[in-house]
Design a protein around this motif. Structure first.
Motif, short mmCIF file in Angstrom:
data_model
loop_
_atom_site.label_atom_id
_atom_site.label_comp_id
_atom_site.label_asym_id
_atom_site.label_seq_id
_atom_site.Cartn_x
_atom_site.Cartn_y
_atom_site.Cartn_z
N UNK A 37 0.82 -1.21 0.00
CA UNK A 37 0.00 0.00 0.00
C UNK A 37 0.86 1.26 0.00
N UNK A 38 1.94 1.26 0.76
CA UNK A 38 2.83 2.42 0.78
C UNK A 38 3.41 2.68 -0.60
N UNK A 39 3.85 1.62 -1.26
CA UNK A 39 4.42 1.78 -2.60
C UNK A 39 3.35 2.24 -3.59
N UNK A 40 2.17 1.65 -3.49
CA UNK A 40 1.08 2.02 -4.38
C UNK A 40 0.58 3.43 -4.17
N UNK A 41 0.70 3.93 -2.95
CA UNK A 41 0.25 5.28 -2.64
C UNK A 41 1.09 6.35 -3.33
N UNK A 42 2.31 6.01 -3.72
CA UNK A 42 3.14 6.98 -4.43
C UNK A 42 2.50 7.38 -5.76
N UNK A 43 1.70 6.50 -6.34
CA UNK A 43 1.05 6.79 -7.63
C UNK A 43 0.02 7.91 -7.52
N UNK A 44 -0.46 8.15 -6.31
CA UNK A 44 -1.47 9.19 -6.13
C UNK A 44 -1.15 10.03 -4.89
N UNK A 45 0.15 10.22 -4.65
CA UNK A 45 0.59 10.95 -3.47
C UNK A 45 0.06 12.35 -3.36
N UNK A 46 0.03 13.05 -4.47
CA UNK A 46 -0.45 14.43 -4.44
C UNK A 46 -1.93 14.48 -4.09
N UNK A 47 -2.72 13.58 -4.67
CA UNK A 47 -4.15 13.55 -4.38
C UNK A 47 -4.41 13.19 -2.91
N UNK A 48 -3.69 12.19 -2.41
CA UNK A 48 -3.85 11.81 -1.01
C UNK A 48 -3.44 12.95 -0.09
N UNK A 49 -2.37 13.64 -0.44
CA UNK A 49 -1.89 14.77 0.35
C UNK A 49 -2.98 15.84 0.46
N UNK A 50 -3.68 16.07 -0.65
CA UNK A 50 -4.72 17.11 -0.69
C UNK A 50 -6.08 16.61 -0.20
N UNK A 51 -6.17 15.31 0.09
CA UNK A 51 -7.44 14.75 0.53
C UNK A 51 -8.43 14.56 -0.61
N UNK A 52 -7.92 14.49 -1.83
CA UNK A 52 -8.77 14.33 -3.01
C UNK A 52 -8.77 12.86 -3.43
N UNK A 53 -9.91 12.43 -3.96
CA UNK A 53 -10.03 11.06 -4.46
C UNK A 53 -10.77 11.08 -5.80
N UNK A 54 -10.13 11.62 -6.84
CA UNK A 54 -10.83 11.74 -8.13
C UNK A 54 -11.27 10.40 -8.71
#
Length: 181
Positions: A37-54
Motif C-alpha cells: 500500500x505504501x508503494x502504491x500510494x506513491x502513484x497518487x501521493x499528491x491527491x492523497x496529500x490534498x485529501x482528493x479522491x478523483x
C-alpha cells in the motif's frame, strides 16, 4: 511498518535472495500488504496529500489498490497462491518509532507546502509522497478488492513481519507459506 534492519540481517545470513516468482508455482507465498500500500500510494501521493479522491467520481479503484491488485494477479499468473498479510494493532513496544514516523510525515508535509508555495513543484510532489499516511480506510479498500477476486488475506495481531515469519514456520497443510516476499 516493518522491523528496522530485518532485510539486512536476512541478507547477511543468506536467507533472502532474488528469484523469479515462477519458482513458487503451486506454493503459498506471503506478502506484506501495508508495504504494498505504501508503494502504491506513491502513484497518487499528491491527491492523497490534498485529501482528493478523483478516482471515486470516475468509478475507478484507487491507484494504490490497482498497484496491489496488479501484484497479486501477477503472482496468480505464475501459479502462486498469494497470502497478503496486514499489520494489526499498534505494537506498544514500537510507540516511539511510530511517533518518530508520524513526526517525519508531518515535517515532510510542511516542507511540501513550503516547496509548493515557492513554485518548486517537483520537490513538493516528492515531499507530498513522503508525507503520506497509509490509513486503515486504504487497507479496507484493498480488503474489498482482494475479497472480490477471492484472494486470501489476513490481519496480524500486531506486526505483519512476525505473522509472516510464523506462517513460514508452519506447513502449507496447516495454513503456512513456502516463502515471504
Amino acid at each position: 511498518m516493518g522491523i528496522n534492519g530485518l532485510h539486512k540481517m536476512l541478507r547477511d545470513k543468506d536467507l533472502m535472495r532474488k528469484t523469479h516468482m515462477a519458482r513458487f508455482k503451486g506454493k503459498r507465498v506471503a506478502a506484506d500488504g501495508y508495504s504494498w500500500l505504501h508503494k502504491g500510494a506513491y502513484a497518487c501521493g499528491e491527491e492523497l496529500f490534498r485529501g482528493e479522491k478523483p478516482w471515486e467520481s470516475q468509478g475507478k479503484p484507487a491507484p494504490y489498490v490497482t498497484y496491489c491488485m496488479h501484484l497479486v494477479r501477477m503472482m496468480k499468473h505464475y501459479g502462486v497462491i498469494p497470502v497478503v498479510v496486514f499489520d494489526g494493532d499498534r505494537l506498544p513496544a514500537k510507540a516511539h518509532t511510530e511517533d518518530k514516523r508520524r513526526q517525519l510525515r508531518r515535517a515532510n508535509s510542511d516542507k511540501a507546502r513550503e516547496a509548493e508555495a515557492e513554485g518548486n513543484l517537483v520537490q513538493a510532489k516528492t515531499l507530498m509522497q513522503r508525507g503520506i499516511n497509509v490509513t486503515s480506510d486504504m487497507a479496507a479498500d484493498l480488503f474489498r478488492a482482494l475479497s472480490a477476486e477471492g484472494f486470501e488475506f489476513l490481519v496480524a495481531p500486531y506486526e505483519a513481519d512476525s505473522q509472516m515469519a510464523a506462517l513460514a514456520e508452519m506447513s502449507e497443510a496447516e495454513g503456512g507459506v513456502s516463502a515471504v516476499i
